[in-house]
Design a protein around this motif. Sequence first.
Motif, short mmCIF file in Angstrom:
data_model
loop_
_atom_site.label_atom_id
_atom_site.label_comp_id
_atom_site.label_asym_id
_atom_site.label_seq_id
_atom_site.Cartn_x
_atom_site.Cartn_y
_atom_site.Cartn_z
N ALA A 198 -1.42 2.81 2.26
CA ALA A 198 -1.51 1.96 0.99
C ALA A 198 -1.57 0.63 1.05
CB ALA A 198 -0.45 2.47 -0.03
N ASN A 249 2.29 6.89 4.05
CA ASN A 249 1.92 6.44 2.56
C ASN A 249 1.92 5.10 2.28
OD1 ASN A 249 1.42 9.25 2.04
ND2 ASN A 249 3.31 9.55 0.54
N VAL A 302 -3.77 7.04 -2.25
CA VAL A 302 -3.18 7.52 -0.89
C VAL A 302 -1.90 8.60 -1.13
CG1 VAL A 302 -2.18 6.60 1.23
CG2 VAL A 302 -3.96 5.25 0.18
N GLY A 303 -2.13 9.51 -0.45
CA GLY A 303 -0.83 10.54 -0.59
C GLY A 303 -1.02 12.06 -0.39
N MET A 314 -0.55 5.53 -5.06
CA MET A 314 -0.07 6.25 -3.86
C MET A 314 1.00 7.13 -4.39
SD MET A 314 2.62 4.16 -1.32
CE MET A 314 3.70 3.93 -2.87
#
Length: 329
Positions: free
Chosen positions: A286, A282, A141-142, A128
Amino acid sequence: MPKMPKCTSLASLALTAGLLAILLSSCGGPGSGGNNQQVTDVDMIVKMDHGDYWKTTKLGAEVAAKEYNVRLNFLAPENENDVEGQIRLMEESIERRPDAIILAASDYEALGQVTDRTSYYDIPVVSMDSEVASTKVKTFVGTNNYEAGQKAAERLVELTGPDSEIGIINFVKGARNANQREEGFLDYIARFPGVRVVDIQYCGSDETLAYTLTAEMLERFPDLDGIVSLSAESSIGAGRAVDELGYGGKVKMIAFDNPPEMLELLQEEKVQAMVVQNPFNNGYMAVAAAVQAARGEKLEDRIPTDTKLIDLNNMLWPENQKLLFPFVK
């Protein structure tokens, strides 16, 4: 555009965003109904234990944890430069054997080996915010950090013109997102032969050091036309230097993220724009991805969250208020 009164405008918008976050946290999502689900243990290891960005990330994670019946363990070293401390947190997490680990790696290479070790114990890892050099990660994720760097460069060139001198205040050298933002920025700038990046400095996510480095840059390069700061902490320090040393409005500045200090400088037109991420999303996404990974479900290689370039012209748009004024504990 006329300036709005600071206290009234900021307070009312913050309250609006806070109420939205509270309502969101109380609503059941696709994973709600936790009493009928098995509890999933998730360790979330981030870069440091303070700052609005990480507080908002944690809030998003906690909302998802409630919906998906997750026992969330939020962990971080005190300083983003403490790479060894983050490695120790990963080692301790592996010893506890959670169902999944979420990692925002402070250093792309240094965290790779310990991340690889999770596969020995079948612990899935979700990356993340910034990536890590490991093939064992299930998804990232990001933000698209390269694209975010390009957005900042595009606006700064619009402000300074195609014949100008620009400086960069970056954060942690070796962090994947820091490198990608810088790379995106430089690649865009390379289109303009008359635009020269005269200095790049790294503050290690230390606001005081960012102030000092910016002050020194302004002194060494008296013809500097623009500055970009690539994180919240670097933006706070750089923005304070530009303001206090009397360069506000003279040296154009693009900041990253949305600490309160930057919102004030944006209203005073001492910062011209901010590249704002969505840390709430985020954290939320996540945790949702970690639950899927713990269940053995297949995930996309990347789960992107968007960035927006926000200035005085669009900061009052409803969709931007939620980004600028997150409800944090």
